[in-house]
Design a protein around this motif. Structure first.
Motif, mmCIF file in Angstrom:
data_model
loop_
_atom_site.group_PDB
_atom_site.id
_atom_site.type_symbol
_atom_site.label_atom_id
_atom_site.label_comp_id
_atom_site.label_asym_id
_atom_site.label_seq_id
_atom_site.Cartn_x
_atom_site.Cartn_y
_atom_site.Cartn_z
ATOM 1 N N LEU A 273 0.826 -1.213 0.000
ATOM 2 C CA LEU A 273 0.000 0.000 0.000
ATOM 3 C C LEU A 273 0.858 1.260 0.000
ATOM 4 N N GLY A 274 1.960 1.224 0.757
ATOM 5 C CA GLY A 274 2.821 2.412 0.819
ATOM 6 C C GLY A 274 3.377 2.769 -0.545
ATOM 7 N N ASN A 275 3.926 1.798 -1.275
ATOM 8 C CA ASN A 275 4.494 2.068 -2.605
ATOM 9 C C ASN A 275 3.441 2.517 -3.603
ATOM 10 N N LEU A 276 2.305 1.779 -3.637
ATOM 11 C CA LEU A 276 1.289 2.097 -4.645
ATOM 12 C C LEU A 276 0.612 3.437 -4.364
ATOM 13 N N LEU A 277 0.280 3.700 -3.116
ATOM 14 C CA LEU A 277 -0.382 4.974 -2.794
ATOM 15 C C LEU A 277 0.578 6.152 -2.969
ATOM 16 N N SER B 140 -11.547 -4.964 -0.540
ATOM 17 C CA SER B 140 -12.699 -5.865 -0.435
ATOM 18 C C SER B 140 -12.210 -7.305 -0.389
ATOM 19 N N ASN B 141 -13.086 -8.163 0.081
ATOM 20 C CA ASN B 141 -12.826 -9.604 0.075
ATOM 21 C C ASN B 141 -13.624 -10.249 -1.046
ATOM 22 N N GLU B 142 -12.938 -11.022 -1.859
ATOM 23 C CA GLU B 142 -13.593 -11.796 -2.910
ATOM 24 C C GLU B 142 -13.350 -13.266 -2.606
ATOM 25 N N GLY B 143 -14.346 -13.884 -1.989
ATOM 26 C CA GLY B 143 -14.161 -15.268 -1.561
ATOM 27 C C GLY B 143 -13.095 -15.313 -0.493
ATOM 28 N N ARG B 144 -12.014 -16.034 -0.730
ATOM 29 C CA ARG B 144 -10.917 -16.139 0.229
ATOM 30 C C ARG B 144 -9.729 -15.254 -0.152
ATOM 31 N N ALA B 145 -9.946 -14.297 -1.047
ATOM 32 C CA ALA B 145 -8.860 -13.439 -1.510
ATOM 33 C C ALA B 145 -9.101 -11.997 -1.080
ATOM 34 N N LEU B 146 -8.007 -11.248 -0.950
ATOM 35 C CA LEU B 146 -8.068 -9.812 -0.642
ATOM 36 C C LEU B 146 -7.842 -9.049 -1.949
ATOM 37 N N ARG B 147 -8.782 -8.167 -2.290
ATOM 38 C CA ARG B 147 -8.688 -7.382 -3.526
ATOM 39 C C ARG B 147 -8.387 -5.930 -3.162
ATOM 40 N N ILE B 148 -7.392 -5.357 -3.849
ATOM 41 C CA ILE B 148 -6.953 -3.974 -3.617
ATOM 42 C C ILE B 148 -6.983 -3.235 -4.943
ATOM 43 N N VAL B 149 -7.620 -2.068 -4.943
ATOM 44 C CA VAL B 149 -7.665 -1.221 -6.148
ATOM 45 C C VAL B 149 -7.238 0.184 -5.732
ATOM 46 N N ILE B 150 -6.239 0.735 -6.435
ATOM 47 C CA ILE B 150 -5.749 2.095 -6.179
ATOM 48 C C ILE B 150 -5.888 2.892 -7.466
ATOM 49 N N GLU B 151 -6.622 4.011 -7.381
ATOM 50 C CA GLU B 151 -6.895 4.853 -8.564
ATOM 51 C C GLU B 151 -6.477 6.288 -8.282
ATOM 52 N N ASP B 152 -6.183 7.010 -9.350
ATOM 53 C CA ASP B 152 -5.874 8.442 -9.227
ATOM 54 C C ASP B 152 -6.412 9.165 -10.463
ATOM 55 N N ASP B 153 -6.388 10.478 -10.388
ATOM 56 C CA ASP B 153 -6.894 11.274 -11.527
ATOM 57 C C ASP B 153 -5.750 11.911 -12.305
ATOM 58 N N GLY B 154 -4.601 11.239 -12.316
ATOM 59 C CA GLY B 154 -3.441 11.744 -13.040
ATOM 60 C C GLY B 154 -3.476 11.347 -14.510
ATOM 61 N N PRO B 155 -2.336 11.409 -15.168
ATOM 62 C CA PRO B 155 -2.280 11.119 -16.616
ATOM 63 C C PRO B 155 -2.327 9.633 -16.953
ATOM 64 N N GLY B 156 -2.195 8.764 -15.973
ATOM 65 C CA GLY B 156 -2.202 7.330 -16.246
ATOM 66 C C GLY B 156 -0.815 6.810 -16.570
ATOM 67 N N ILE B 157 -0.706 5.528 -16.823
ATOM 68 C CA ILE B 157 0.581 4.887 -17.130
ATOM 69 C C ILE B 157 0.528 4.382 -18.567
ATOM 70 N N ALA B 158 1.411 4.918 -19.366
ATOM 71 C CA ALA B 158 1.387 4.582 -20.788
ATOM 72 C C ALA B 158 1.924 3.181 -21.061
ATOM 73 N N ASP B 159 2.961 2.772 -20.353
ATOM 74 C CA ASP B 159 3.587 1.468 -20.606
ATOM 75 C C ASP B 159 3.633 0.683 -19.290
ATOM 76 N N PRO B 160 2.577 -0.060 -18.956
ATOM 77 C CA PRO B 160 2.534 -0.773 -17.672
ATOM 78 C C PRO B 160 3.668 -1.774 -17.504
ATOM 79 N N SER B 161 4.051 -2.470 -18.560
ATOM 80 C CA SER B 161 5.084 -3.496 -18.421
ATOM 81 C C SER B 161 6.434 -2.894 -18.070
ATOM 82 N N ALA B 162 6.667 -1.662 -18.533
ATOM 83 C CA ALA B 162 7.973 -1.043 -18.300
ATOM 84 C C ALA B 162 8.158 -0.658 -16.840
ATOM 85 N N VAL B 163 7.086 -0.143 -16.199
ATOM 86 C CA VAL B 163 7.236 0.341 -14.820
ATOM 87 C C VAL B 163 7.403 -0.808 -13.833
ATOM 88 N N LEU B 164 7.145 -2.037 -14.265
ATOM 89 C CA LEU B 164 7.326 -3.182 -13.366
ATOM 90 C C LEU B 164 8.756 -3.685 -13.375
#
Length: 443
Positions: free
Chosen positions: A349-353, A369-393
């Motif tokens: 959470l610290g890195n993503l937020l 939220s909990n989906e069955g036995r899993a923990l689901r995390i969604v982090i959104e912002d109103d910035g420009p977005g990420i053009a190349d998701p694979s590169a930032v990983l």
């Protein structure tokens, strides 16, 4: 180290004690019941002998007893037969006794009230007798004579029957106890067979002969074996991460060290080169330490309440980005939980937020939220977005060099999510318009 009794020994010993106590109590109850019934049966027979005497007795004109030479019960005529009879006529101070009493001092009940029955034990000369007596008023002419008809029986016959029953009882109960213990031991061995198989598999794992628990086990043990496999895989993954991190660290530092070594030949640019390469090595070391420290799946850990952790991180970021007046939103079920290490959750959470806050225009939203036995995390912002998701990983890669950072945050998060057997997706937020990072941590 002192060893405790095995489970098998504990159950066998406990069952043996319980079975022994139960059989002792059952044997005692059966013995008492049988003894009372036999005693009652003997008293009933004595009562029938009293009736026999009543049928055979006669009084003469003077009120004296007139008994026949022989009675229907032959034991009354045999000396020391064990069955003895007495008729007391206190009005004339006379008594009649059966021939079986010759030469013996047999006790009898005398002088009972008319219509009174009495059953008891009598003792004399170290011997015990079961006695029954009945009092009557015998009318003869104008007067009624009080008579007491008494029968005594030597208790030896009674004790012989009881002794025979007790011997048979304890032989059969002892045999039943042995059979039950053997059967229970056999059933226990069969029931504990899966535990023995698990122990053998664990020894093979320790010896390196197999990698995990492979057998199919009953439902009571399946959860244990599944958790053991998860623990084994988790530990191996941790060791592999440390090994990979050390290897990657050594490999990654080769290039900066080579650059520093070549820079020694160019004194004019040495200071600038050293600064750049030291910064690069610092980034590499921080990334490798963060990746190696990721705990990974924690199947045996208790469920962690994730909302308090999220609130602490959001409160801290709100202070850091106070000048930009960013709005941090939290959408979560207050009872949301996850089987995740608290340190790993802080790292995720610290890195993503923090990344979302760097790129956001005014809003950052965290959804849990909990989906069955899993923990689901969604982090959104109103910035420009990420053009190349694979590169930032990828380690050291940043979406924009103008934004401060080390380029390792998302890569560390990706490694942690992979260690938990989860998945991570980078896309665009439909509501806020900026980046949306969605990840799921399996339980």
């Amino acid at each position: 180290m002192r060893r405790q009794l095995s489970i098998r020994a504990r159950i066998v010993v406990g069952a043996g004690v319980v079975l022994t106590v139960f059989l002792l109590l059952a044997g005692y109850a059966l013995d008492r019941t049988f003894t009372d019934n036999i005693r009652s049966a003997h008293y009933q027979r004595l009562q029938s002998h009293v009736y026999l005497l009543l049928a055979a007795a006669e009084l003469d004109a003077g009120g004296g007893l007139a008994m026949p030479a022989g009675l229907a019960e032959p034991r009354f005529s045999l000396p020391d037969s064990g069955l003895y009879a007495n008729i007391a006529n206190p009005g004339l101070k006379e008594e009649w006794q059966s021939l079986s009493t010759l030469g013996l001092d047999v006790p009898f009940l005398r002088q009972l009230e008319a219509g009174e029955w009495r059953f008891t034990e009598l003792h004399v000369g170290g011997r015990t007798y079961l006695a029954a007596a009945y009092g009557v008023k015998w009318a003869t002419g104008p007067r009624a004579m009080p008579l007491t008809f008494a029968v005594s029986e030597d208790e030896r016959e009674f004790r012989r029957e009881i002794g025979q029953f007790q011997r048979n009882l304890w032989v059969w109960l002892g045999g039943a106890a042995v059979v039950l213990l053997l059967a229970q031991t056999a059933l226990l061995g069969w029931g504990l067979t899966p535990l023995g198989r698990v122990a053998r598999e664990l020894r093979r794992i320790e010896a390196g002969e197999q990698a995990r628990v492979q057998g199919v086990y009953p439902v009571e043990i399946a959860a244990l074996t599944d958790n053991l496999n998860g623990l084994i895989e988790h530990e191996r993954a941790r060791q592999m991460r440390y090994k990979d991190a050390l290897g990657d660290l050594a490999h990654s530092l080769k290039t900066p060290l080579a650059v520093l070594r070549s820079a020694l030949a160019e004194p004019a640019t040495l200071a600038q080169t050293v600064t750049e390469q030291v910064g690069r090595m610092d980034h590499i070391v921080q990334y490798q330490l963060a990746r190696a420290a990721a705990s990974g799946s924690a199947q045996l850990a208790p469920p962690l309440a994730v909302v308090p952790v999220a609130r602490r991180i959001l409160d801290s970021l709100a202070k850091v980005y106070r000048e930009r007046e960013l709005a941090f939103e939290l959408a979560a079920d207050p009872h949301c939980v996850g089987r995740v290490d608290e340190g790993d959750l802080f790292e995720i959470l610290g890195n993503l937020l923090d990344n979302a806050a760097k790129w956001a225009g005014s809003r950052v939203r965290l959804s849990l939220s909990n989906e069955g036995r899993a923990l689901r995390i969604v982090i959104e912002d109103d910035g420009p977005g990420i053009a190349d998701p694979s590169a930032v990983l990828q380690r050291g890669m940043r979406a924009d060099e103008r934004v401060p950072g080390q380029g390792i945050g998302l890569a560390v998060v990706a490694d942690i999510v992979a260690a938990y057997g989860g998945d991570l997706d980078i896309g665009r937020s439909e509501q806020l318009g900026g980046a949306a990072i969605r990840l799921r941590l399996a339980k």
